[in-house]
Design a protein around this motif. Sequence first.
Motif, mmCIF file in Angstrom:
data_model
loop_
_atom_site.group_PDB
_atom_site.id
_atom_site.type_symbol
_atom_site.label_atom_id
_atom_site.label_comp_id
_atom_site.label_asym_id
_atom_site.label_seq_id
_atom_site.Cartn_x
_atom_site.Cartn_y
_atom_site.Cartn_z
ATOM 1 N N LEU A 363 0.830 -1.214 0.000
ATOM 2 C CA LEU A 363 0.000 0.000 0.000
ATOM 3 C C LEU A 363 0.857 1.254 0.000
ATOM 4 O O LEU A 363 0.458 2.292 -0.534
ATOM 5 C CB LEU A 363 -0.941 -0.015 1.208
ATOM 6 N N TRP A 366 1.621 1.705 -3.564
ATOM 7 C CA TRP A 366 0.427 2.194 -4.255
ATOM 8 C C TRP A 366 0.238 3.686 -4.027
ATOM 9 O O TRP A 366 -0.188 4.418 -4.944
ATOM 10 C CB TRP A 366 -0.792 1.426 -3.757
ATOM 11 N N GLU A 367 0.572 4.179 -2.857
ATOM 12 C CA GLU A 367 0.408 5.598 -2.540
ATOM 13 C C GLU A 367 1.261 6.495 -3.429
ATOM 14 O O GLU A 367 0.980 7.690 -3.561
ATOM 15 C CB GLU A 367 0.767 5.853 -1.075
ATOM 16 N N PRO A 370 -1.595 6.518 -6.815
ATOM 17 C CA PRO A 370 -2.824 5.831 -6.417
ATOM 18 C C PRO A 370 -3.877 5.686 -7.512
ATOM 19 O O PRO A 370 -4.690 4.771 -7.456
ATOM 20 C CB PRO A 370 -3.355 6.695 -5.267
ATOM 21 N N LEU A 404 -3.667 -2.972 -7.226
ATOM 22 C CA LEU A 404 -3.617 -1.572 -6.788
ATOM 23 C C LEU A 404 -2.284 -0.933 -7.142
ATOM 24 O O LEU A 404 -2.238 0.193 -7.649
ATOM 25 C CB LEU A 404 -3.846 -1.492 -5.280
ATOM 26 N N GLY A 408 -3.454 0.967 -10.224
ATOM 27 C CA GLY A 408 -4.132 1.977 -9.425
ATOM 28 C C GLY A 408 -5.615 1.708 -9.239
ATOM 29 O O GLY A 408 -6.128 0.618 -9.523
ATOM 30 N N LEU A 409 -6.303 2.729 -8.773
ATOM 31 C CA LEU A 409 -7.737 2.601 -8.513
ATOM 32 C C LEU A 409 -8.536 2.344 -9.785
ATOM 33 O O LEU A 409 -9.555 1.658 -9.751
ATOM 34 C CB LEU A 409 -8.251 3.875 -7.824
#
Length: 815
Positions: A363, A366-367, A370, A404, A408-409
């Motif tokens: 995560l 991912w940040e 994102p 993710l 990404g989203l």
Amino acid sequence: MIRLCLSNALYTLISLALIGLPFYQNGIFFDQGHLLVDVILILCLAVTLVVLAAWRNRSSENDHSGAGPKPFNRYDAAFVIYVLSYVFSLLHTADFTRALVGALDALALVFPYLWFRSNTPTRFSGNIVILGIAISSVVINIIGMANAWHALTFPSAFDFTNHQVSSVFQYHNAYGSFVAAVSLLLLTYVAHMDIRKSWLSAVYTGIISINIAGLLVSDSRGALMFWIIALVLLFVGTKERLESHTARGQLLLLFYVSAIGVGAGYPFLHKGILSAKVSSGWLGIAITFVIPILLAVIIRLWTNRTGNRLVRWMTFNRLLPIGILGFIVAAAVKFHALVHKLQTYHANQLSVSQRFIFWKDGLKIWEQSPVFGLGANSWHTLYEKFQTYPYYSTRSHSFLVDTLMEVGLVGFIALLVVLWPMVRATVWPYQQSNVLMEPSEDLTERAVLTGKPGAFVPAFELNVVMNRSLAVMGLTLFLHSVMDWDMSFNYLRILMTIGMGAGVALYASREVSTSEKGNASRMTQWVKSFGTNRGLVYTASGIGAVALIVSAFFGTQLFRANQVAASAQHIPLSETTLTLYQKAHASAPYDAEFVADIAATENSFAGMQGIPATQARTEAAQALSTYEQAASLAPFDANIQGATATLAYKLGDFQLAYQHAKLAYEDAPFYPQNIEIAINGGAVYAMSIAKSNPTDSQAVFKDLLNLYQQYLQRDKVVQNLPSYLPPMNPYQLQPFTYDSLAAAALALKQPERAGQLAQKAVSSKDVHSKQLAQLMILIANRDLGQPVTNQQIAKFVAQNPGVQSSYKLLSNAIS
């Protein structure tokens, strides 16, 4: 007729591929396997696009029967977005080569998705696909189990330390996930067949039993847990009508029959695996397979003889208490073994604890991006940069976390949308449309009334049976991949994608029904209007086919480059080795690994015995230049940055060594060698420019002490790790690094700190490091006002010639 024969032939080829692919590169795990399969599937997709375009235009003019590709819907759109997310991630990726392989993987998945999404199987084609997967599972199970008693030898198919079966996947969790999915695929398929008419259903029951036994011997707790979850969901959704339970009863009966086979054969199989006893092992396999077949045949004959009275009796409500009672009895008999097994499961196990850490670190990656992600395989590229403590894992152990990070989203949401039809096909198929779960209207498939209102012998439309079965398989694979890296095996990902396509095909059946009533969705109406424009269809299909061919070309070039590089690794070091790596680089100029291979080969030439010193230095300088080229292509590759720093330090280019070592440290801060080269190279560089550029020199010295503070913070993390989370390697600095840090402290007029740092190297077994530490302590004591004179320092240097050059360099910074 021609189209039917062609379709059956293609389904046969697909079935053969599903049988053979698990044996290619361990379920298509390695990049070479991915690339070859990707190229083949992408070219198949390009041909399919052209054929579908011609078919749609021909059917729009001449065919008014409703045959042809099903309407495009929002789930298809979601799948397209998911695939394109990987393609467009090439524009903002952390590693282009790895992202390219992932993008080709995604494009290749379109073919199995489109095939099972668009085609309505015949009796032959539907059976041949299920049969292919079933045969593959039998061979995979037998290979894995037999390796326990040294038969049918396959590399790493069995872990003799932990007694875990891994089979061709060489990873017990992936094997467990596969056999769990296949067992539910066949359970679903057979539960919707008329058991009175199909001898094949008896054979499938034996294969189900073999797969359940495989799940147990895999020792995969996660696969077992998600198999139970998927099984419960399957029972919830198995109804031929909203208020009927006959199909559910048949499903439960089949499960019992398979469980009896497992219960009878597993003790022998377990003994064969634990003690490598050949006779017990083969006997266990035979019993597990044969007993369910015999029971299924008895049930079939009994059903035919009693005129369906057995079918009327075996309802879910009657069978469930029998199963509960059987489970209680079995648990009582094996109580101590069951308790012992459960006690081995706890949250502090390494494999469990690490997963949560991996997901947390994933995560963090991912940040960094994102919305659109960082491209395929971004975990492999970046995990060392963001890891919480020193560990080695090239997989994040979660398909969702991978998604993710990679797309990404946007891609993550698209994936969840296209997964939904699989969930719905498993849990709520009877709610989608009366067409979906009604018995067949074909006389040869018609459900037979049993005489009891609402009760039928389950016999459904073949396309419904096959699609739902494949969807259940795909959902089971997905569920386990949530907490493991199953989807790194391209074979399992292809199977999951087949399940996606089958799930969407079930939903599209409702779209067809709705469209015929004039209630088609806006997207369906738009696509239908688009499909009537021959020019647009041909243009779009042509552009898509050309783009796919270009993609296949890139995949072929990278595959060829890997092949050439692999051949270079298997020959003695020579000019031919260098030539082969250069050819690989020419085929894939964006791949930093090939450039690094060239640099390593050039550096090896420089280290060969017998060559003049001048030539050796020239070769090394060329290698350093090549390493810099590789480093520019792979800014997040700590290995390449570190190799560049090491060679630069060896050649005396301490500024370059300092710069690349810092980059290596930033990319992999828990590797102490990276910070060591940065500190040692930076100290020498700062001392060498202290007189000519004191401002930059002081800035470098401050940066070195700041790096050390970062090291201390990470070292504190390592020291406080629980016993069940051991670090991958010792996180310790070499004594000479403390000498460099002491020099930096002296240059910054911090003698007390310099003395403390030098004290850490005094006990070093390396003479040079020890003498330097003693010299630093003398200088620090002098600067602190203690009775140490310059004459004493000069005398120490004179008595230890090894430190003279270092003292001269240090004098530039402290004088």
